[in-house]
Design an enzyme around this catalytic site. Structure first.
Site, mmCIF file in Angstrom:
data_model
loop_
_atom_site.group_PDB
_atom_site.id
_atom_site.type_symbol
_atom_site.label_atom_id
_atom_site.label_comp_id
_atom_site.label_asym_id
_atom_site.label_seq_id
_atom_site.Cartn_x
_atom_site.Cartn_y
_atom_site.Cartn_z
ATOM 1 N N THR A 161 17.154 -22.935 33.289
ATOM 2 C CA THR A 161 16.696 -21.895 32.511
ATOM 3 C C THR A 161 15.079 -21.298 33.203
ATOM 4 O O THR A 161 14.245 -22.172 33.716
ATOM 5 C CB THR A 161 16.328 -22.071 31.096
ATOM 6 O OG1 THR A 161 15.610 -21.129 30.481
ATOM 7 C CG2 THR A 161 15.696 -23.388 30.918
ATOM 8 N N LYS A 204 14.999 -28.908 28.863
ATOM 9 C CA LYS A 204 15.623 -28.390 30.393
ATOM 10 C C LYS A 204 15.174 -28.812 31.444
ATOM 11 O O LYS A 204 15.764 -28.967 32.540
ATOM 12 C CB LYS A 204 15.937 -26.983 30.036
ATOM 13 C CG LYS A 204 17.005 -26.195 29.141
ATOM 14 C CD LYS A 204 18.205 -26.527 29.647
ATOM 15 C CE LYS A 204 19.242 -25.825 28.752
ATOM 16 N NZ LYS A 204 20.645 -25.689 29.501
ATOM 17 N N GLU A 207 12.911 -20.422 31.181
ATOM 18 C CA GLU A 207 12.106 -21.010 30.096
ATOM 19 C C GLU A 207 11.364 -22.148 30.785
ATOM 20 O O GLU A 207 10.389 -22.816 30.036
ATOM 21 C CB GLU A 207 12.747 -21.425 29.007
ATOM 22 C CG GLU A 207 13.199 -20.292 28.095
ATOM 23 C CD GLU A 207 12.098 -19.665 27.282
ATOM 24 O OE1 GLU A 207 11.034 -20.498 26.815
ATOM 25 O OE2 GLU A 207 12.072 -18.368 27.154
ATOM 26 N N TYR A 263 12.668 -26.950 23.966
ATOM 27 C CA TYR A 263 13.858 -26.266 24.684
ATOM 28 C C TYR A 263 13.596 -26.384 26.188
ATOM 29 O O TYR A 263 14.287 -27.147 26.968
ATOM 30 C CB TYR A 263 14.379 -25.154 24.221
ATOM 31 C CG TYR A 263 15.397 -24.430 25.189
ATOM 32 C CD1 TYR A 263 16.435 -24.762 25.170
ATOM 33 C CD2 TYR A 263 15.111 -23.404 26.137
ATOM 34 C CE1 TYR A 263 17.614 -24.162 25.907
ATOM 35 C CE2 TYR A 263 15.984 -22.956 26.743
ATOM 36 C CZ TYR A 263 17.311 -23.105 26.828
ATOM 37 O OH TYR A 263 17.996 -22.513 27.658
HETATM 38 P P1 NAP Z 1 25.081 -20.162 23.350
HETATM 39 O O1 NAP Z 1 25.999 -19.197 23.226
HETATM 40 O O2 NAP Z 1 24.052 -20.800 22.557
HETATM 41 O O3 NAP Z 1 26.171 -21.552 23.249
HETATM 42 C C1 NAP Z 1 25.940 -22.995 23.259
HETATM 43 C C2 NAP Z 1 27.005 -23.650 22.902
HETATM 44 O O4 NAP Z 1 26.814 -25.318 22.963
HETATM 45 C C3 NAP Z 1 27.578 -23.361 21.483
HETATM 46 O O5 NAP Z 1 28.967 -23.217 21.552
HETATM 47 C C4 NAP Z 1 27.530 -24.711 20.892
HETATM 48 O O6 NAP Z 1 28.466 -25.095 20.038
HETATM 49 C C5 NAP Z 1 27.418 -25.805 22.005
HETATM 50 N N1 NAP Z 1 26.499 -26.931 21.307
HETATM 51 C C6 NAP Z 1 25.480 -27.171 20.880
HETATM 52 N N2 NAP Z 1 25.164 -28.447 20.704
HETATM 53 C C7 NAP Z 1 26.360 -29.173 20.623
HETATM 54 C C8 NAP Z 1 26.728 -30.290 20.360
HETATM 55 N N3 NAP Z 1 25.892 -31.228 20.045
HETATM 56 N N4 NAP Z 1 27.927 -30.850 20.709
HETATM 57 C C9 NAP Z 1 28.814 -29.925 21.257
HETATM 58 N N5 NAP Z 1 28.285 -28.674 21.541
HETATM 59 C C10 NAP Z 1 27.273 -28.252 21.215
HETATM 60 O O7 NAP Z 1 24.587 -20.383 24.852
HETATM 61 P P2 NAP Z 1 24.682 -19.403 26.050
HETATM 62 O O8 NAP Z 1 24.072 -18.310 25.838
HETATM 63 O O9 NAP Z 1 26.164 -19.060 26.487
HETATM 64 O O10 NAP Z 1 24.100 -20.347 27.381
HETATM 65 C C11 NAP Z 1 24.825 -21.336 28.069
HETATM 66 C C12 NAP Z 1 23.969 -22.259 28.695
HETATM 67 O O11 NAP Z 1 23.007 -21.586 29.607
HETATM 68 C C13 NAP Z 1 23.167 -23.124 28.050
HETATM 69 O O12 NAP Z 1 23.029 -24.273 28.350
HETATM 70 C C14 NAP Z 1 21.637 -22.190 27.847
HETATM 71 O O13 NAP Z 1 20.644 -23.281 27.423
HETATM 72 C C15 NAP Z 1 21.773 -21.941 29.364
HETATM 73 N N6 NAP Z 1 21.055 -20.655 29.269
HETATM 74 C C16 NAP Z 1 21.319 -19.150 28.955
HETATM 75 C C17 NAP Z 1 20.702 -18.263 29.086
HETATM 76 C C18 NAP Z 1 20.917 -17.023 28.226
HETATM 77 O O14 NAP Z 1 20.365 -16.072 28.505
HETATM 78 N N7 NAP Z 1 22.296 -16.852 27.656
HETATM 79 C C19 NAP Z 1 19.669 -18.281 29.929
HETATM 80 C C20 NAP Z 1 19.168 -19.536 30.685
HETATM 81 C C21 NAP Z 1 19.991 -20.603 30.249
HETATM 82 P P3 NAP Z 1 28.605 -24.086 18.604
HETATM 83 O O15 NAP Z 1 29.293 -23.246 18.795
HETATM 84 O O16 NAP Z 1 29.476 -25.529 17.695
HETATM 85 O O17 NAP Z 1 27.287 -24.271 18.039
HETATM 86 N N1 GDD Z 2 15.339 -14.408 18.837
HETATM 87 C C1 GDD Z 2 14.388 -13.416 18.389
HETATM 88 N N2 GDD Z 2 14.441 -12.812 17.257
HETATM 89 N N3 GDD Z 2 13.273 -13.123 19.508
HETATM 90 C C2 GDD Z 2 12.558 -12.091 19.207
HETATM 91 C C3 GDD Z 2 12.501 -11.537 17.836
HETATM 92 C C4 GDD Z 2 13.407 -11.854 17.064
HETATM 93 O O1 GDD Z 2 13.420 -11.401 15.693
HETATM 94 N N4 GDD Z 2 11.385 -10.718 18.056
HETATM 95 C C5 GDD Z 2 10.950 -10.859 19.127
HETATM 96 N N5 GDD Z 2 11.569 -11.736 19.946
HETATM 97 C C6 GDD Z 2 10.895 -11.978 21.173
HETATM 98 C C7 GDD Z 2 11.034 -13.328 21.323
HETATM 99 O O2 GDD Z 2 9.791 -13.905 20.957
HETATM 100 C C8 GDD Z 2 11.156 -13.762 22.932
HETATM 101 O O3 GDD Z 2 9.823 -13.434 23.570
HETATM 102 C C9 GDD Z 2 12.123 -12.454 23.283
HETATM 103 O O4 GDD Z 2 12.330 -11.610 22.279
HETATM 104 C C10 GDD Z 2 13.511 -13.148 23.582
HETATM 105 O O5 GDD Z 2 14.078 -13.813 22.650
HETATM 106 P P1 GDD Z 2 15.413 -14.441 22.551
HETATM 107 O O6 GDD Z 2 16.411 -13.328 22.701
HETATM 108 O O7 GDD Z 2 15.586 -15.462 21.426
HETATM 109 O O8 GDD Z 2 15.732 -15.290 24.181
HETATM 110 P P2 GDD Z 2 14.514 -16.343 24.724
HETATM 111 O O9 GDD Z 2 14.094 -15.528 25.905
HETATM 112 O O10 GDD Z 2 13.695 -17.019 23.845
HETATM 113 O O11 GDD Z 2 15.634 -17.422 25.197
HETATM 114 C C11 GDD Z 2 17.028 -17.071 25.879
HETATM 115 O O12 GDD Z 2 16.755 -16.883 27.046
HETATM 116 C C12 GDD Z 2 16.311 -18.136 27.637
HETATM 117 C C13 GDD Z 2 16.227 -17.844 29.314
HETATM 118 O O13 GDD Z 2 14.977 -17.050 29.535
HETATM 119 C C14 GDD Z 2 17.999 -18.202 25.601
HETATM 120 O O14 GDD Z 2 19.551 -17.847 25.718
HETATM 121 C C15 GDD Z 2 17.586 -19.484 26.247
HETATM 122 O O15 GDD Z 2 18.879 -20.504 26.143
HETATM 123 C C16 GDD Z 2 17.583 -19.267 27.797
HETATM 124 O O16 GDD Z 2 17.133 -20.413 28.259
#
Ligand code: NAP
Ligand code: GDD
Length: 364
Positions: A130, A162, A132, A158
């Site tokens: 990530t 990671k 992050e 987090y």
């Molecule tokens: P997501 O929608 O939050 O899904 C995470 C999944 O992991 C959920 O389905 C959850 O299951 C499962 N999980 C969590 N704890 C578990 C446990 N103890 N046992 C089994 N399953 C478990 O994630 P995503 O946004 O698709 O992201 C996919 C991956 O990419 C993650 O590793 C995330 O950290 C990484 N990533 C995402 C982003 C992004 O912007 N989306 C960016 C950077 C990295 P439940 O449904 O049962 O809760």
């Molecule tokens: N969730 C959330 N809710 N975020 C908010 C809100 C709110 O009400 N208001 C402002 N934000 C701001 C957060 O403080 C952050 O700066 C930004 O919006 C994005 O927040 P999220 O959508 O929660 O994503 P994230 O950037 O913290 O994390 C996501 O991206 C990462 C990669 O950069 C997640 O998908 C992580 O799993 C992933 O690693």
């Protein structure tokens, strides 16, 4: 006949999984997904896949090593996509120990399971890392781009978990000559993004406000900048990465960064609501210019003790080496998300009213 490839993907209920599973099934893979047991239904994103005979579902939790070793030894996957995680940054401050276990130690369990099953020379491993992990220490460089050389400085439990997962993956690659790579992912979103992430929270609220189903949207850091991207483009890149001869870590990003404030503005534009923000005492409030009702407010409940407030990446390496070209722009993605939520809530309302009419008709 060509042997069918086997892919093992950790979790099936998340956003990326639904897109990745479809992509792999279309490419004629045998797909194995895992799901932890839940007492309520949470497979709506992938229910349509159950009809496909190449799709297999297994129950398992990230913290359960014995079952993991059994599954990996039996399936012998060609490719493993490790996507499972407690992926919410804000939640990780409230559940730091669980996050370390699920997002950090869990990756080690998976890598060890591959070795125990004697698959380290044949199975390719993908770790979802990530953005992050990165943060500019010098705040005087807020507009600078991150590169693969930028200093790592996680700002949340987090991010710390990671970081461990990333380095243990690199360590297994170097120590055991495994094909184990990290994909440093920036925020990727879609109409099936979970509701607690900011983009989906915004598009759902905007859709509901436009249909008179919600009064207000509550947010925190409106000035945070993110390099947002469509999840569909991301999963294409995930697959490409494991098809390379050379095992490398890559970053994928849009080369564009926008504020949460921009995303709010675009979303309201999609439903033709004009908004204007004003300061009231020390608080910022946004008003509907037609009705002068306050529709967006800042709420300190979403405060994070530490925050990555700026993300923008130079992804030249990935674009050159993988020949990967994204199809979506961030505005297209926002448009698609708002339209999908408006459609969803409109249908729900029609259905609800329809039932009321039936109940009234029969005086129930
Ligand atoms: P997501 O929608 O939050 O899904 C995470 C999944 O992991 C959920 O389905 C959850 O299951 C499962 N999980 C969590 N704890 C578990 C446990 N103890 N046992 C089994 N399953 C478990 O994630 P995503 O946004 O698709 O992201 C996919 C991956 O990419 C993650 O590793 C995330 O950290 C990484 N990533 C995402 C982003 C992004 O912007 N989306 C960016 C950077 C990295 P439940 O449904 O049962 O809760
Ligand atoms: N969730 C959330 N809710 N975020 C908010 C809100 C709110 O009400 N208001 C402002 N934000 C701001 C957060 O403080 C952050 O700066 C930004 O919006 C994005 O927040 P999220 O959508 O929660 O994503 P994230 O950037 O913290 O994390 C996501 O991206 C990462 C990669 O950069 C997640 O998908 C992580 O799993 C992933 O690693």
């Amino acid at each position: 006949m060509k042997k069918m490839k086997k892919a093992f993907i950790t979790w099936i209920t998340g956003q990326d999984w639904s897109y990745l599973a479809q992509l792999l099934l279309d490419k004629w893979y045998e797909v194995h997904g895992i799901k932890r047991r839940a007492s309520s239904f949470n497979t709506e994103r992938i229910d349509y896949l159950f009809e496909n005979k190449n799709f297999n579902l297994h129950y398992w939790d990230l913290t359960d090593s014995a079952n993991l070793i059994k599954l990996i030894s039996e399936i012998k996957p060609d490719e493993i996509y490790n996507l499972a995680a407690q992926s919410h940054v804000h939640v990780s401050f409230e559940m730091p120990e669980y996050t370390a276990n699920a997002d950090g130690i869990w990756t080690l369990r998976l890598l060890e399971a591959i070795r125990i099953a004697w698959l380290e020379k044949t199975t390719k491993f993908y770790q979802a890392s990530t953005s992050e992990l990165f943060w500019w220490l010098e705040y005087n460089r807020p507009e600078a781009w991150y590169t693969e050389e930028s200093p790592m400085h996680p700002r949340s439990p987090y991010g710390c978990a990671k970081l461990y997962a990333m380095w243990i993956t690199r360590n297994y690659k170097e120590s055991y000559d495994m094909f184990a790579c990290n994909w440093i992912l920036f925020n990727h979103e879609s109409p099936v993004r979970w509701e607690t992430f900011v983009t989906r929270k915004i598009t759902m609220a905007v859709a509901k406000i436009s249909l008179w189903l919600q009064n207000k949207l509550l947010l925190w850091n409106l000035d945070a900048k993110r390099d947002w991207w469509h999840a569909k483009d991301y999963v294409d890149a995930m697959w490409l990465m494991l098809q390379q001869e050379k095992c490398e870590d890559y970053v994928i990003s849009t080369w564009e960064t926008n504020t949460v404030r921009d995303f709010v503005n675009w979303s309201f534009e999609e439903v033709w609501i004009n908004i204007e923000w004003r300061w009231k005492w020390i608080e910022e409030k946004w008003y509907n210019k037609k009705t002068w009702e306050c529709i967006v407010e800042v709420d300190s409940r979403y405060f994070r003790p530490a925050e990555v407030d700026f993300l923008l990446w130079d992804s030249t390496k990935a674009r050159k080496e993988l020949w990967w070209i994204p199809k979506y722009s961030v505005r297209d993605m926002c448009k698609e998300m708002v339209a999908s939520d408006v459609e969803k809530f409109r249908k729900q309302e029609i259905l609800k009213n329809h039932w009321y009419e039936i109940l009234e008709q029969y005086e129930i």
